[in-house]
Design an enzyme around this catalytic site. Structure first.
Site, PDB file in Angstrom:
ATOM      1  N   TYR A  23       0.873  -1.175   0.000  1.00  0.00           N
ATOM      2  CA  TYR A  23       0.000   0.000   0.000  1.00  0.00           C
ATOM      3  C   TYR A  23       0.909   1.223   0.000  1.00  0.00           C
ATOM      4  CZ  TYR A  23      -3.914  -3.110   1.107  1.00  0.00           C
ATOM      5  OH  TYR A  23      -4.874  -4.099   1.070  1.00  0.00           O
TER       6      TYR A  23
HETATM    7  C1  LIG Z   1      -7.448  -2.063  -7.051  1.00  0.00           C
HETATM    8  C2  LIG Z   1      -6.333  -2.627  -6.201  1.00  0.00           C
HETATM    9  C3  LIG Z   1      -6.588  -3.733  -5.406  1.00  0.00           C
HETATM   10  C4  LIG Z   1      -5.564  -4.279  -4.616  1.00  0.00           C
HETATM   11  N1  LIG Z   1      -5.842  -5.372  -3.830  1.00  0.00           N
HETATM   12  C5  LIG Z   1      -4.859  -5.908  -3.066  1.00  0.00           C
HETATM   13  C6  LIG Z   1      -5.100  -7.055  -2.246  1.00  0.00           C
HETATM   14  O1  LIG Z   1      -6.202  -7.596  -2.204  1.00  0.00           O
HETATM   15  N2  LIG Z   1      -4.067  -7.539  -1.504  1.00  0.00           N
HETATM   16  C7  LIG Z   1      -2.823  -6.961  -1.508  1.00  0.00           C
HETATM   17  O2  LIG Z   1      -1.918  -7.455  -0.835  1.00  0.00           O
HETATM   18  N3  LIG Z   1      -2.574  -5.879  -2.280  1.00  0.00           N
HETATM   19  C8  LIG Z   1      -3.555  -5.335  -3.046  1.00  0.00           C
HETATM   20  N4  LIG Z   1      -3.282  -4.247  -3.816  1.00  0.00           N
HETATM   21  C9  LIG Z   1      -1.936  -3.667  -3.786  1.00  0.00           C
HETATM   22  C10 LIG Z   1      -1.015  -4.436  -4.731  1.00  0.00           C
HETATM   23  O3  LIG Z   1      -0.614  -5.647  -4.121  1.00  0.00           O
HETATM   24  C11 LIG Z   1       0.252  -3.605  -5.009  1.00  0.00           C
HETATM   25  O4  LIG Z   1      -0.102  -2.383  -5.582  1.00  0.00           O
HETATM   26  C12 LIG Z   1       1.217  -4.389  -5.894  1.00  0.00           C
HETATM   27  O5  LIG Z   1       2.499  -3.843  -5.786  1.00  0.00           O
HETATM   28  C13 LIG Z   1       0.756  -4.370  -7.323  1.00  0.00           C
HETATM   29  O6  LIG Z   1       1.561  -5.135  -8.159  1.00  0.00           O
HETATM   30  P1  LIG Z   1       1.535  -4.803  -9.721  1.00  0.00           P
HETATM   31  O7  LIG Z   1       2.475  -5.707 -10.386  1.00  0.00           O
HETATM   32  O8  LIG Z   1       0.127  -4.743 -10.177  1.00  0.00           O
HETATM   33  O9  LIG Z   1       2.032  -3.302  -9.680  1.00  0.00           O
HETATM   34  P2  LIG Z   1       3.153  -2.494 -10.455  1.00  0.00           P
HETATM   35  O10 LIG Z   1       2.652  -1.081 -10.368  1.00  0.00           O
HETATM   36  O11 LIG Z   1       3.423  -3.039 -11.786  1.00  0.00           O
HETATM   37  O12 LIG Z   1       4.432  -2.683  -9.534  1.00  0.00           O
HETATM   38  C14 LIG Z   1       4.462  -2.346  -8.156  1.00  0.00           C
HETATM   39  C15 LIG Z   1       5.919  -2.230  -7.699  1.00  0.00           C
HETATM   40  O13 LIG Z   1       6.610  -3.456  -7.931  1.00  0.00           O
HETATM   41  C16 LIG Z   1       7.666  -3.282  -8.886  1.00  0.00           C
HETATM   42  N5  LIG Z   1       7.626  -4.410  -9.812  1.00  0.00           N
HETATM   43  C17 LIG Z   1       6.599  -4.736 -10.646  1.00  0.00           C
HETATM   44  N6  LIG Z   1       6.908  -5.844 -11.320  1.00  0.00           N
HETATM   45  C18 LIG Z   1       8.138  -6.235 -10.928  1.00  0.00           C
HETATM   46  C19 LIG Z   1       8.986  -7.310 -11.293  1.00  0.00           C
HETATM   47  N7  LIG Z   1       8.623  -8.195 -12.213  1.00  0.00           N
HETATM   48  N8  LIG Z   1      10.209  -7.408 -10.709  1.00  0.00           N
HETATM   49  C20 LIG Z   1      10.586  -6.502  -9.780  1.00  0.00           C
HETATM   50  N9  LIG Z   1       9.828  -5.449  -9.401  1.00  0.00           N
HETATM   51  C21 LIG Z   1       8.603  -5.324  -9.958  1.00  0.00           C
HETATM   52  C22 LIG Z   1       7.362  -1.957  -9.582  1.00  0.00           C
HETATM   53  O14 LIG Z   1       8.507  -1.359 -10.111  1.00  0.00           O
HETATM   54  C23 LIG Z   1       6.711  -1.169  -8.460  1.00  0.00           C
HETATM   55  O15 LIG Z   1       7.717  -0.646  -7.613  1.00  0.00           O
HETATM   56  C24 LIG Z   1      -4.276  -3.685  -4.619  1.00  0.00           C
HETATM   57  C25 LIG Z   1      -4.032  -2.575  -5.417  1.00  0.00           C
HETATM   58  C26 LIG Z   1      -5.054  -2.029  -6.198  1.00  0.00           C
HETATM   59  C27 LIG Z   1      -4.792  -0.793  -7.031  1.00  0.00           C
END
Ligand SMILES: Cc1cc2nc3c(=O)[nH]c(=O)nc-3n(C[C@H](O)[C@H](O)[C@H](O)COP(=O)(O)OP(=O)(O)OC[C@H]3O[C@@H](n4cnc5c(N)ncnc54)[C@H](O)[C@@H]3O)c2cc1C
Length: 534
Positions: free
Chosen positions: A478
């Site tokens: 978060y």
């Molecule tokens: C609508 C919504 C619902 C959510 N629900 C939950 C939930 O139920 N439970 C929970 O725990 N969290 C929840 N989250 C939070 C979510 O877990 C985090 O935002 C998570 O980091 C998202 O991962 P992403 O790959 O989609 O994000 P991204 O925006 O792609 O990445 C997030 C971070 O991780 C890094 N990153 C991405 N991919 C990689 C990779 N392959 N290797 C290394 N670093 C990487 C990015 O650079 C960035 O710093 C929610 C978020 C939203 C917006």
């Protein structure tokens, strides 16, 4: 699984020399040179036009915007990347890493694009996005109850592929199916089976990562310290995780869900107060989170508070009713409130899909959750008195109806059994529940952002006496830049980074810094809240 047959020998000699020398940003013609560098790195012959986008490409904006969840960062003034690389092979990830280093460009890694502060696609300095969207295969092995999942997959895709093969296996990750595996597992990742099986990161048993030198490593070659760090230490600090091997968990063929709504007039204050005393002590098979908001729907049309007790029970309705009768009778849950279904159907239920929707909705990456938002988090270790809860309601009434939301997620169960240092995620025994504070709006767009952001900051301030202290803990997934940031340019001291780092990682922050110092001493993988080297 695709494996890159790539080593440093594939680099031109000049490239190798530069990698060992201080990195310099070349002012001249970076676009052409960067593209040429990319095209030189891989043995496969995919034309770079098939996986690299620059601002002159007609699809650049749609590729950039498609997974941006937080519309606060979708503006004409938001800094844009020089290149978006959407690797088709691991080798493209390695090439993008090597060429970005070569040209002194920062990298932003994006998997699902759900970062609350947009750190996967924003930077104040010239940058390249490595968007993992095309690397999203999921290989489920039912016999040994494991799966290899590439980082560009969403958790919905993972859940779907598991259910396709077997209906009594599942995985404990996000409630929201469009969250990307790459960022989610990197920061811990929790969902409705948190109390039974812990976090997604607790169930990762191997990974493939491209490091700052562009080398592809697995658990064995990266070593246990780095493998520890990438499971909960936050994304974007140690390398690009290409894929994860996870341990699948058993789920019963029938689970039960219910989501009763209670209002102020139905004693919501006393109910949520009582929930604090019981929710973390109920059997591990039960996860009951509370979603709170306010609107103008009281009997006389004025403000009221509402709470939904959103619940998954890993078992049938008869057993659930017994548990509720002895554990939380005040909620008065009846058989009519409960629905039995399969675990995968419960995934759709909690994601808000209509009953009977096809499972294929989990494969839809385009999210319906996009909005303008600012969120924050807290951990609660002592029950908040009723007077404190009433003070929250008062503040909710000062904001627009339905804009603020709180989600209270109970801990206990498996979360209390895992040690604080098993992985970098430290919020374990002693936590009653976690609070996610949300302000979420569509009306008024960015013009009204200052008002809503200011409200949530004041609310966070109000909560100070009721939540964890020294440090005031927060959940890395978060993401909240209010709690402290690194310097955008130049080094960040351990002391400065500790301000936010200890909140996310407590004493594990020091170990994360040591790992970072060992594997990426020049701080190539960096952003506003990446782990700095010493
Ligand atoms: C609508 C919504 C619902 C959510 N629900 C939950 C939930 O139920 N439970 C929970 O725990 N969290 C929840 N989250 C939070 C979510 O877990 C985090 O935002 C998570 O980091 C998202 O991962 P992403 O790959 O989609 O994000 P991204 O925006 O792609 O990445 C997030 C971070 O991780 C890094 N990153 C991405 N991919 C990689 C990779 N392959 N290797 C290394 N670093 C990487 C990015 O650079 C960035 O710093 C929610 C978020 C939203 C917006």
């Amino acid at each position: 699984m695709k494996m890159a047959n790539f080593t440093l020998h594939h680099l031109p000699l000049a490239c190798l020399l530069l990698l060992s020398a201080p990195l310099i940003a070349f002012a001249t013609s970076i676009p052409e040179d960067f593209l040429q560098c990319l095209s030189l790195q891989c043995e496969n012959t995919t034309p770079i036009s098939e996986f690299v986008y620059t601002p002159i490409n007609s699809s650049y904006s749609s590729v950039l915007n498609i997974t941006i969840q937080n519309l606060r960062f979708l503006t004409p003034y938001t800094p844009k990347p020089l290149f978006i690389v959407t690797p088709l092979h691991v080798c493209h990830v390695q090439a993008a890493t090597i060429c970005s280093r070569w040209y002194g460009l920062q990298i932003r890694i994006r998997s699902g694009g759900h970062d609350y502060e947009g750190l996967s696609y924003l930077s104040e300095v010239p940058f390249v996005i490595i968007d993992m969207v095309n690397l999203r295969s999921v290989a489920v092995n039912v016999e040994d109850k494991t799966a290899w999942v590439e980082s560009g997959s969403t958790v919905g895709e993972l859940y779907y592929r598991i259910a396709e093969k077997n209906r009594t296996l599942g995985f404990p990750a996000s409630v929201c199916p469009t969250v990307g595996v790459g960022g989610h597992f990197s920061g811990g990742g929790y969902g409705m089976m948190l109390r039974k099986y812990g976090l997604a990161a607790d169930n990762v048993i191997d990974a493939q990562l491209v490091n700052a030198q562009g080398q592809l490593q697995d658990r064995e070659s990266m070593g246990e310290d780095l493998f520890w760090a990438i499971r909960g230490g936050g994304g974007g600090s140690f390398g690009v995780v290409v894929s994860w091997k996870v341990k699948l968990v058993p789920v019963p063929s029938t689970v039960t869900v219910f989501s009763p709504l209670r209002t102020l007039e139905q004693n919501v204050t006393k109910l949520v107060h009582q929930w604090q005393l019981v929710a973390n002590k109920l059997p591990d098979d039960l996860f009951m989170r509370v979603i709170l908001w306010s609107d103008n729907s009281s009997p006389n049309g004025t403000r009221t508070m509402k709470a939904i007790f959103s619940t998954l029970y890993l078992g049938g309705v008869d057993a659930l009713l017994e548990v509720m009768k002895s554990g939380f009778p005040e909620l008065n849950v009846t058989r009519q409130d409960c629905i039995e279904m399969s675990w995968i159907e419960s995934v759709l239920y909690f994601a808000g899909f209509e009953r009977g929707s096809p499972l294929e909705v989990l494969l839809n990456r385009s999210s319906n959750t996009k909005s303008f938002f600012k969120d924050k988090s807290d951990y609660v270790k002592e029950p908040i008195p009723e007077s404190g809860i009433e003070g929250m309601w008062k503040r909710f009434y000062e904001e627009d109806e339905r804009v603020p939301i709180m989600i209270w997620s109970p801990y206990g169960g498996k979360m209390a059994e895992i040690s604080e240092s098993a992985i970098p995620f430290p919020h374990r025994a002693g936590v009653l529940y976690k609070i996610l504070y949300i302000t979420d709006w569509t009306n008024g767009g960015n013009e009204v952002a200052p008002k809503h952001v200011s409200w949530i900051r004041d609310f966070y301030c109000y909560m100070t006496p009721y939540v964890s202290k020294s440090p005031r803990e927060a959940y890395i997934n978060y993401r909240d830049l209010d709690i402290g940031t690194n310097n955008v340019i130049g080094n960040t001291s351990y002391e400065q980074a500790s301000v936010w780092g200890k909140k996310y990682f407590k004493n594990n922050f020091g170990s994360l810094v040591l790992v970072k110092t060992a594997v990426d001493p020049h701080n190539f993988f960096r952003h506003e809240q990446s782990i700095p080297p010493l």
